[in-house]
Structures are given as structure tokens and as C-alpha cells.
Design a protein around this motif. Structure first.
Motif, PDB file in Angstrom:
ATOM      1  N   TYR A 172      13.371  -2.587  -6.261  1.00  0.00           N
ATOM      2  CA  TYR A 172      12.314  -1.580  -6.291  1.00  0.00           C
ATOM      3  C   TYR A 172      12.902  -0.204  -6.584  1.00  0.00           C
ATOM      4  CZ  TYR A 172       8.340   1.156  -4.520  1.00  0.00           C
ATOM      5  OH  TYR A 172       7.295   2.028  -4.384  1.00  0.00           O
ATOM      6  N   PHE A 173      14.024   0.114  -5.925  1.00  0.00           N
ATOM      7  CA  PHE A 173      14.644   1.428  -6.120  1.00  0.00           C
ATOM      8  C   PHE A 173      15.177   1.568  -7.549  1.00  0.00           C
ATOM      9  CE2 PHE A 173      18.352   4.271  -5.888  1.00  0.00           C
ATOM     10  CZ  PHE A 173      17.757   5.397  -5.350  1.00  0.00           C
ATOM     11  N   ARG A 174      15.793   0.515  -8.081  1.00  0.00           N
ATOM     12  CA  ARG A 174      16.344   0.595  -9.435  1.00  0.00           C
ATOM     13  C   ARG A 174      15.245   0.761 -10.480  1.00  0.00           C
ATOM     14  NH1 ARG A 174      19.943  -3.715  -7.419  1.00  0.00           N
ATOM     15  NH2 ARG A 174      22.047  -2.848  -7.178  1.00  0.00           N
ATOM     16  N   GLU A 175      14.047   0.232 -10.209  1.00  0.00           N
ATOM     17  CA  GLU A 175      12.955   0.336 -11.164  1.00  0.00           C
ATOM     18  C   GLU A 175      12.362   1.746 -11.238  1.00  0.00           C
ATOM     19  OE1 GLU A 175      10.045  -2.554 -10.208  1.00  0.00           O
ATOM     20  OE2 GLU A 175      11.346  -4.279 -10.594  1.00  0.00           O
ATOM     21  N   LEU A 176      12.715   2.598 -10.282  1.00  0.00           N
ATOM     22  CA  LEU A 176      12.138   3.944 -10.280  1.00  0.00           C
ATOM     23  C   LEU A 176      12.583   4.744 -11.488  1.00  0.00           C
ATOM     24  CD1 LEU A 176      12.528   4.934  -6.509  1.00  0.00           C
ATOM     25  CD2 LEU A 176      10.509   4.014  -7.666  1.00  0.00           C
ATOM     26  N   GLY A 177      13.792   4.508 -11.967  1.00  0.00           N
ATOM     27  CA  GLY A 177      14.290   5.283 -13.090  1.00  0.00           C
ATOM     28  C   GLY A 177      14.600   6.703 -12.685  1.00  0.00           C
ATOM     29  N   GLY A 178      15.038   7.504 -13.645  1.00  0.00           N
ATOM     30  CA  GLY A 178      15.356   8.900 -13.350  1.00  0.00           C
ATOM     31  C   GLY A 178      16.497   9.011 -12.359  1.00  0.00           C
ATOM     32  N   PRO A 179      16.503  10.075 -11.588  1.00  0.00           N
ATOM     33  CA  PRO A 179      17.605  10.267 -10.632  1.00  0.00           C
ATOM     34  C   PRO A 179      17.528   9.315  -9.446  1.00  0.00           C
ATOM     35  CG  PRO A 179      15.971  11.987 -10.353  1.00  0.00           C
ATOM     36  CD  PRO A 179      15.556  11.202 -11.574  1.00  0.00           C
ATOM     37  N   GLY A 180      16.345   8.731  -9.182  1.00  0.00           N
ATOM     38  CA  GLY A 180      16.212   7.842  -8.034  1.00  0.00           C
ATOM     39  C   GLY A 180      15.962   8.613  -6.758  1.00  0.00           C
ATOM     40  N   ARG A 181      14.677   8.899  -6.490  1.00  0.00           N
ATOM     41  CA  ARG A 181      14.303   9.656  -5.296  1.00  0.00           C
ATOM     42  C   ARG A 181      13.276   8.855  -4.513  1.00  0.00           C
ATOM     43  NH1 ARG A 181      13.692  16.095  -6.314  1.00  0.00           N
ATOM     44  NH2 ARG A 181      15.920  16.520  -6.446  1.00  0.00           N
ATOM     45  N   LEU A 182      13.624   8.564  -3.264  1.00  0.00           N
ATOM     46  CA  LEU A 182      12.785   7.687  -2.464  1.00  0.00           C
ATOM     47  C   LEU A 182      12.732   8.200  -1.035  1.00  0.00           C
ATOM     48  CD1 LEU A 182      11.316   4.852  -2.307  1.00  0.00           C
ATOM     49  CD2 LEU A 182      13.516   3.936  -1.556  1.00  0.00           C
ATOM     50  N   VAL A 183      11.543   8.177  -0.434  1.00  0.00           N
ATOM     51  CA  VAL A 183      11.402   8.480   0.986  1.00  0.00           C
ATOM     52  C   VAL A 183      10.724   7.295   1.652  1.00  0.00           C
ATOM     53  CG1 VAL A 183       9.226   9.718   0.597  1.00  0.00           C
ATOM     54  CG2 VAL A 183      10.485  10.072   2.723  1.00  0.00           C
ATOM     55  N   ILE A 184      11.314   6.836   2.761  1.00  0.00           N
ATOM     56  CA  ILE A 184      10.795   5.709   3.528  1.00  0.00           C
ATOM     57  C   ILE A 184      10.118   6.267   4.769  1.00  0.00           C
ATOM     58  CG2 ILE A 184      11.377   3.577   4.730  1.00  0.00           C
ATOM     59  CD1 ILE A 184      13.938   3.494   3.000  1.00  0.00           C
ATOM     60  N   THR A 185       8.827   6.030   4.917  1.00  0.00           N
ATOM     61  CA  THR A 185       8.082   6.521   6.067  1.00  0.00           C
ATOM     62  C   THR A 185       7.522   5.345   6.855  1.00  0.00           C
ATOM     63  OG1 THR A 185       6.029   6.702   4.798  1.00  0.00           O
ATOM     64  CG2 THR A 185       7.448   8.645   4.864  1.00  0.00           C
ATOM     65  N   GLY A 186       7.138   5.628   8.080  1.00  0.00           N
ATOM     66  CA  GLY A 186       6.579   4.604   8.956  1.00  0.00           C
ATOM     67  C   GLY A 186       6.487   5.128  10.363  1.00  0.00           C
ATOM     68  N   VAL A 187       5.834   4.377  11.235  1.00  0.00           N
ATOM     69  CA  VAL A 187       5.708   4.775  12.635  1.00  0.00           C
ATOM     70  C   VAL A 187       7.037   4.541  13.335  1.00  0.00           C
ATOM     71  CG1 VAL A 187       3.239   4.277  12.655  1.00  0.00           C
ATOM     72  CG2 VAL A 187       4.865   2.495  13.318  1.00  0.00           C
ATOM     73  N   ALA A 188       7.153   5.055  14.545  1.00  0.00           N
ATOM     74  CA  ALA A 188       8.379   4.864  15.323  1.00  0.00           C
ATOM     75  C   ALA A 188       8.634   3.378  15.538  1.00  0.00           C
ATOM     76  CB  ALA A 188       8.256   5.578  16.664  1.00  0.00           C
ATOM     77  N   GLY A 189       9.857   2.953  15.259  1.00  0.00           N
ATOM     78  CA  GLY A 189      10.220   1.560  15.483  1.00  0.00           C
ATOM     79  C   GLY A 189       9.820   0.618  14.379  1.00  0.00           C
TER      80      GLY A 189
ATOM     81  N   ASN B 168       3.816  -4.525  17.633  1.00  0.00           N
ATOM     82  CA  ASN B 168       3.574  -4.588  16.189  1.00  0.00           C
ATOM     83  C   ASN B 168       4.653  -3.898  15.366  1.00  0.00           C
ATOM     84  OD1 ASN B 168       3.034  -1.939  16.742  1.00  0.00           O
ATOM     85  ND2 ASN B 168       0.972  -1.922  15.850  1.00  0.00           N
ATOM     86  N   THR B 169       5.824  -3.629  15.977  1.00  0.00           N
ATOM     87  CA  THR B 169       6.958  -3.062  15.246  1.00  0.00           C
ATOM     88  C   THR B 169       8.201  -3.895  15.545  1.00  0.00           C
ATOM     89  OG1 THR B 169       7.638  -1.559  17.033  1.00  0.00           O
ATOM     90  CG2 THR B 169       5.999  -0.736  15.444  1.00  0.00           C
ATOM     91  N   PRO B 170       9.173  -3.917  14.625  1.00  0.00           N
ATOM     92  CA  PRO B 170      10.410  -4.670  14.877  1.00  0.00           C
ATOM     93  C   PRO B 170      11.133  -4.226  16.144  1.00  0.00           C
ATOM     94  CG  PRO B 170      10.246  -4.116  12.558  1.00  0.00           C
ATOM     95  CD  PRO B 170       9.124  -3.389  13.250  1.00  0.00           C
ATOM     96  N   TRP B 171      11.105  -2.927  16.441  1.00  0.00           N
ATOM     97  CA  TRP B 171      11.798  -2.440  17.634  1.00  0.00           C
ATOM     98  C   TRP B 171      11.191  -3.016  18.899  1.00  0.00           C
ATOM     99  CZ3 TRP B 171      15.405  -0.851  20.606  1.00  0.00           C
ATOM    100  CH2 TRP B 171      15.150  -0.113  21.755  1.00  0.00           C
ATOM    101  N   ARG B 172       9.877  -3.000  19.017  1.00  0.00           N
ATOM    102  CA  ARG B 172       9.235  -3.516  20.223  1.00  0.00           C
ATOM    103  C   ARG B 172       9.433  -5.032  20.346  1.00  0.00           C
ATOM    104  NH1 ARG B 172       5.021  -0.206  22.192  1.00  0.00           N
ATOM    105  NH2 ARG B 172       5.859   1.908  22.345  1.00  0.00           N
ATOM    106  N   LEU B 173       9.397  -5.725  19.228  1.00  0.00           N
ATOM    107  CA  LEU B 173       9.649  -7.170  19.277  1.00  0.00           C
ATOM    108  C   LEU B 173      11.079  -7.464  19.741  1.00  0.00           C
ATOM    109  CD1 LEU B 173       7.874  -8.431  16.047  1.00  0.00           C
ATOM    110  CD2 LEU B 173       7.343  -9.125  18.388  1.00  0.00           C
ATOM    111  N   THR B 174      12.022  -6.655  19.242  1.00  0.00           N
ATOM    112  CA  THR B 174      13.407  -6.820  19.681  1.00  0.00           C
ATOM    113  C   THR B 174      13.536  -6.551  21.173  1.00  0.00           C
ATOM    114  OG1 THR B 174      14.192  -6.148  17.495  1.00  0.00           O
ATOM    115  CG2 THR B 174      15.769  -6.043  19.303  1.00  0.00           C
TER     116      THR B 174
END
Length: 711
Positions: A125-142, A320-326
């Protein structure tokens, strides 16, 4: 002592050594005329100098080889991130991976991207962005933002091409927006991955680094950072960091709410693609629990699995998050070390009325569960003391969020760096650090006083004149006397100086085979120099010492050059992989080795001079006093890091363990902490916040009953 001062002293010592070596050669020639060809000796010395200069230039070229440096860095990043991935997943392998889904959210600009993806597809997915490659990953805590970022790094390094950038993960909380990004990246490469400063700068200037800034939301103690926040300023600094005429590539992780606030204030970089990590649904949670729990007794988790797939149930939202399941799996898979039976049943999770109650239950039992799994024999502090120690550190990090910069440095709200923890104890740490400095200075000052008494007690004035030897002895005493005065100021400097210059450069974590070979060459040359110089001194002064004495002291000087050189001057160390304790450990080891090698060597030379100039002084006594002075000198001018760390330990008796580094690494092995560069961090911000507000471990509480059950 500042880095510039140490560099000056080092160069002055090299120059003085060369002069003494030439003088020794000339003296041998005058003592044995006809046996030494002066022309041949001169040509030999000139050839040695040219060879040394050529060797140094070759080392310099090797240090600035971009391709080789990128390969070296990629290997170290790969090893460290693999270790971090295994630790975050509880060392359970691929079964512990929840293949979270993420969705694409445009934030402006012309960048296009697929509408959705999953953990296993993140690199493509990141390689398909092209250009300089700028990505931000967002989500709730955990939600697994850090795990997703690590997965991206590992997959980008797997099959990396020679010209590809090396992704390097950096804790956002450790960033200083006022420091140029190029300088910040170079310092991080030096401190976290042990690259030489010149190599780190070369990689940054060659645009071979892809910064992966983890935890942008942890830079500010607010859910709505504005345009003037630290996070926004850091983003603007990254935006201004350009590769030639192009924008730089970057990967960021941030909580959804904080990033939305930055977007609303137009503080985010241009042309960046945003992916939002989704919540874990009931089916994936079910698959994860079945994969990592006891398959021989699947009915233990049956009530929880049923609740996760039931609409409106508390657990469906609480887990409902990986952290809480862990958390849930870690707490309820704990076994008795003797009988092997499970300590508690996961069925109790279905009895809580709200998410907060589930959270308190899991976090309160997480520490004892992880310690029991990692250390069944209980060799370290028990769960209650571990909770109390970690709570002190968590409260310190929480207090840092609202503090102004301390002597120009912003204190981190997430990073536990051993030599930067001293503000936890305030001025007490400075005071005890100054006492440690005083303890290392006093032997040297005492040695100078003894030498002064010996010199002035032999001063004889005959017919208004003082003998030339006595005048020379007094003049020779001026050097250690001046140094002793300087030593007395070290405790004051240790108290007033907040941050060491060695900390700015990042201390040695890595030295490969090339650096070890360089250290061996340095050591051999220094040993030869020490032996020749010592032999020349003995022949000059006729001291009654056997020939093995100069050889021993020459070897000591060689060992010091090979393994005890100052780290800020490129001194040899060893790379121990993922272990933030290496900084303090190598600081102490290099200081001890230097003190026990250079000190006696310097003392031998100085003592022999006093024996020649002052009659009646025993050779052994003169050399011993001078050796004490030399060892005290080296120990006092060591980097500030170890002294301030020891001051912290002395100032926090009862609040923190005496072997703090060992304790933190034990918590890392137990899965309570993680490592980012040279810093320990709490496994999750939720755990850090819980400990900061719960200084004592919770007492056993009654298990809630289901409706209709007897209480």
C-alpha cells in the motif's frame, strides 16, 4: 568538560606524544652513536607518519561510504524492530498478530490511494502511493498503530533495494521542534543505532532516511493540539525538511482525535495520505483468542467469545482493540507456578457492568500476570513493589507533560532514558552527583598536596640560591597543581551543568568489526610509543628499574587506547543490540579502563621525573602517588552521564530500585515496557496513565456477580 575541550586535550596529547617519541629516538641515537643511522631513522619516522595519515584517510572514506552505511543501518534497524515486534506480540509468533483493517481518508492534495487495506498489505500500500511517500496512521488508543508502523518498517526492509531509503522509527515525544530535522535525525542514528557522527550525517545528507515518527499525539498533553502546539511545530519542521527540490517522505502515527484537531487547524503536511486503523470486530477477536489460548480447554473462553459476538454487550466495546485483547489474554492465562492451574477464569469478564470496570480489572492484574509468566521463580521485585516503582516513573512522565523546558531541553512524557531521568529527583540528584564528582577529585588533589610537600620540604637555599634541580621540580609541579585546581571545580560543574555534551552526541551503542580493528591498531601503536618513551626516560635518568617496567606501562597505555577511549572522540565500544542500559554501562566501563590504564602510565612518567630531580624520593612511592593523580584525573573528566545517574539512584532510595537499569529491562522482558532507541517506554499509554493515578497496587476486590447469582 566540554567536547571541544576534550578534543583539544586529545590533540595536544597526540602532539606531545609525537614530540616525545622523536626526542626518545634522538636520545637513543646520542647514547649509542654509530648504531643508529639518523637518515634512516628520519626516513622511517616520516614513512610511519605518512602510513598513519593514509590509514586515517582510508578510515574516513569508509565511514562516509553511503551504500555501506545504509546496509549497516538497515541491518540494525531490522534486528531491533524484529525484537520490538516479538515483544509487543508477547513472543507468541504470528498467531498473536491481529490482521487489523485500515481505511483511506483523503486529506487534500493530488495523492490517490486504494480505499482500504490490511496489516499484511501495508508495505505494498505504501509503495503504491508514489511520490515521496507520505503516510499518517491514525486510530483510537490501543488500535495497533505502532504494530502497524513496525510491520511497515519490516516489510520495507525485507527485499530492500540498494537505493531505497532506510525507515527509522523515532519516538515523537523525544523530538525538539526547535532542532533542525537533519541534526535531529543524525543524533538519533548515533544514539539509537551507534553510527559514528560522520556516518550519520552522511546518510542524512544523502537522503537515505525515511523518518517514522511514532506517537505524534504524545507530544502535547491535550486532546486538541492547536497550531502552536509541539506536534504542529514538529510537523512544520518536517514539512520544511526537503530532499533537494522534493518534499521528504515520512510516516506518522497519531490518535484520531488529535490528528483531526491538527487537520482542522491546517497544521498537517501537504500531500500526505491518511489511513485509519479500524476496531477489532467480534470475529477477529474470536479468532485471536482461539489462536493464542489453551486449545485443550476451549470452553474456558466460551462465555467471553459468545459475549464478543453479542450486539450491545459490554465486552464487545471493551475488547475491541488489540491492546485490550492482549490485556485480557495475559491476565486470564496466568497459571500457578506449582500446580499449573489457571489462577483466574476469563468468565469473570462477562460480569462487569461497563467498560471502565473492565479496564480497571485488567490493568490492575496485568503486572502480576506478566511477572508470573516471565519470572515464575520470583527472583526480582514482587508485583506490589514493581507496581510502586513503575508508578513513580509514570508520575514523573505525567508531570513532564506540563513542565517548561529544563535548561533548553523539553522533558519527554513517554521516554525513560536512564541518564535523563535525574529531574525526577530534582536538585537532590544534582547534589549527589556533585558529591560523586568530589569523591573522584579528592584523591588527585591529595596526590598533588603530597607531591608539593615532598618538593618544598627539600628546598634548600645556599648563599641566596636554589638548586637548578629544585627549580625544575617546582616547575614540574605547576602542571599537576594547575590541574588540581581545575579538578576542584568539577563538583561545581557537575551540579550546575544540567545536560552533558556527551548526551548531545549520543553515546556509543555500536562499534562493528571495522572499529574494533581500528582500536587494535591504535592500541599497538600506543603500546610501542609507551614502551619506547619509558625506556628512553629510564636511560636518561638512570632510574634503578628493571626493563620490564616500561614494557608493562607501555602495554597499559596500549590497552587504554584500544578499549578505554572517550566515546565522544570515536572510542571503541560494543553493540549489544536492543538494550538502553548500554549507554551507562559503556560510560562506566570506558572510564574505569581509561583510569586503570592511562592513570598508571601517566603516573609512571611523572613519577620518574620527580625521582630524577629530587634525591632521596623512593621510586615506587613517587610512581604510586603520580598514578593516583592520573587515575583521579581521568575519572574526574569522564562524561557526566554516569555521575548524574548515580546521583539519581542515591537521591531516590526507597522510591526506585538500586539497580534501576536491570529492573527496567526485567519489566521489558515481562512485556510491561517496550524499547524505542535508547529509551524504555510503557507498553501502552493507558498502562502509563493508570499507574500514574494508582501509586499502589490494588487490593483483591470481590468478583462481581451475575444477576440471580448469590453474592
Amino acid at each position: 568538560m566540554s567536547r571541544r575541550t576534550r578534543t583539544w586535550w586529545f590533540r595536544a596529547g597526540v602532539a606531545a606524544g609525537m614530540v616525545m617519541l622523536v626526542a626518545a629516538a634522538l636520545r637513543l641515537w646520542t647514547l649509542y652513536p654509530g648504531d643508529v643511522d639518523p637518515v634512516g631513522a628520519g626516513l622511517g619516522l616520516a614513512g610511519t607518519g605518512i602510513a598513519a595519515l593514509s590509514w586515517w584517510q582510508a578510515q574516513r572514506l569508509a565511514d562516509t561510504d553511503v551504500q555501506a552505511a545504509a546496509i549497516l543501518l538497515a541491518g540494525r534497524v531490522l534486528a531491533e524492530e524484529r525484537a520490538q515486534r516479538a515483544q509487543l506480540l508477547g513472543r507468541k509468533g504470528s498467531d498473536a498478530v491481529i490482521d487489523v483493517d485500515f481505511s483511506f481518508h483523503p486529506t487534500g492534495g493530488s495523492v490517490s490511494a486504494p480505499p482500504a487495506g490490511s496489516l499484511k498489505q501495508v508495505a505494498g500500500y505504501f509503495r503504491e502511493l508514489g511520490g515521496p511517500g507520505r503516510l499518517v496512521i491514525t486510530g483510537v488508543a490501543g488500535s495497533g498503530k505502532t504494530v502497524l508502523a513496525i510491520e511497515l518498517i519490516l516489510r520495507l526492509l525485507d527485499g530492500r533495494r540498494p537505493d531505497d531509503r532506510v525507515p527509522v522509527r523515532i519516538s515523537a515525544a523525544s523530538l525538539d521542534p526547535d532542532v533542525p530535522v537533519r541534526d535531529m535525525l543524525a543524533r538519533h542514528l548515533t544514539a539509537a543505532y551507534g553510527l559514528k557522527p560522520v556516518t550519520a550525517r552522511t546518510l542524512v545528507q544523502a537522503e537515505r532516511i525515511l523518518p517514522v515518527v511514532d506517537g505524534l499525539d504524545e507530544m502535547d498533553d491535550t486532546d486538541e493540539p492547536g497550531y502552536g502546539s509541539r506536534a504542529a511545530r514538529a510537523l512544520r519542521a518536517l514539512e520544511e525538511y526537503e530532499h533537494g527540490l522534493d518534499r521528504c517522505g515520512m510516516v506518522l502515527t497519531c490518535r484520531t482525535d488529535q490528528y483531526d484537531a491538527l487537520v482542522a487547524d491546517r497544521a498537517v503536511p501537504r500531500g500526505i495520505v491518511r489511513v485509519d486503523v479500524g476496531r477489532v470486530g467480534g470475529d477477529k477477536a474470536w479468532s485471536f483468542i482461539q489462536a493464542v489460548t489453551d486449545q485443550e480447554d476451549p470452553d474456558r473462553w466460551r462465555p467471553v467469545l459468545d459475549a464478543l459476538t453479542r450486539d450491545g454487550h459490554v465486552l464487545a466495546e471493551a475488547l475491541n482493540t488489540p491492546w485490550r485483547l492482549t490485556l485480557a489474554v495475559s491476565v486470564h492465562e496466568q497459571r500457578d507456578p506449582v500446580t499449573g492451574r489457571y489462577v483466574r477464569s476469563p468468565e469473570v469478564l462477562t460480569r462487569f457492568a461497563d467498560q471502565q470496570a473492565v479496564r480497571e480489572h485488567l490493568l490492575g492484574l496485568f503486572i502480576p500476570a506478566r511477572l508470573a509468566a516471565a519470572d515464575p521463580a520470583g527472583r526480582g521485585p514482587d508485583a506490589r513493589r514493581t507496581h510502586a516503582y513503575l508508578a513513580v516513573l509514570a508520575a514523573h512522565l505525567r508531570a513532564n507533560a506540563g513542565r517548561p523546558p529544563l535548561d533548553g531541553r523539553v522533558l519527554s512524557g513517554t521516554d525513560l532514558v536512564l541518564h535523563r531521568l535525574w529531574p525526577l529527583a530534582g536538585d537532590r540528584a544534582r547534589f549527589f552527583g556533585a558529591l560523586v564528582a568530589l569523591a573522584t577529585c579528592l584523591p588527585g588533589v591529595a596526590a598533588v598536596v603530597v607531591a608539593a610537600v615532598a618538593v618544598f620540604s627539600r628546598v634548600e637555599i645556599v648563599d641566596g640560591r636554589i638548586s637548578g634541580a629544585t627549580v625544575m621540580a617546582v616547575a614540574l609541579l605547576l602542571l599537576p597543581g594547575t590541574v588540581a585546581v581545575r579538578l576542584l571545580t568539577e563538583p561545581v560543574t557537575a551540579y550546575r551543568q544540567a545536560w552533558s555534551t556527551a548526551d548531545e552526541d549520543g553515546l556509543l551503542r555500536s562499534r562493528g568489526g571495522q572499529s574494533r580493528r581500528r582500536s587494535v591498531v591504535d592500541g599497538v601503536l600506543a603500546a610501542l610509543y609507551g614502551c619506547l618513551t619509558s625506556a628512553a626516560v629510564i636511560m636518561e635518568f638512570g632510574a634503578a628499574l628493571p626493563l620490564w617496567v616500561p614494557i608493562v606501562f607501555g602495554v597499559l597505555v596500549g590497552v587504554g587506547m584500544a578499549s578505554g577511549r572517550d566515546v565522544t572522540l570515536g572510542y571503541a565500544g560494543s553493540w549489544d543490540g536492543v538494550d538502553p542500559r548500554t549507554v551507562i554501562r559503556n560510560d562506566v566501563v570506558s572510564t574505569l579502563v581509561a583510569a586503570l590504564t592511562f592513570g598508571p602510565g601517566f603516573g609512571f612518567m611523572l613519577g620518574i621525573w620527580f625521582v630524577k630531580l629530587l634525591e632521596g624520593i623512593p621510586v615506587v612511592a613517587a610512581v604510586a602517588v603520580a598514578a593516583v593523580f592520573g587515575m583521579s584525573l581521568v575519572a574526574s573528566w569522564s562524561p557526566l552521564l554516569a555521575r548524574r545517574y548515580l546521583g539519581l539512584l542515591l537521591a531516590t532510595r526507597g522510591r526506585l530500585p538500586w539497580r534501576l537499569g536491570r529492573f527496567l529491562h526485567r519489566c521489558y522482558d515481562a512485556g510491561l515496557l517496550r524499547i524505542s532507541g535508547i529509551a524504555y517506554q510503557f507498553r501502552h499509554r493507558e498502562l502509563q496513565d493508570y499507574l500514574a493515578t494508582h501509586p499502589q497496587a490494588p487490593t483483591a476486590a470481590p468478583v462481581p456477580c451475575l444477576e440471580g447469582e448469590p453474592s
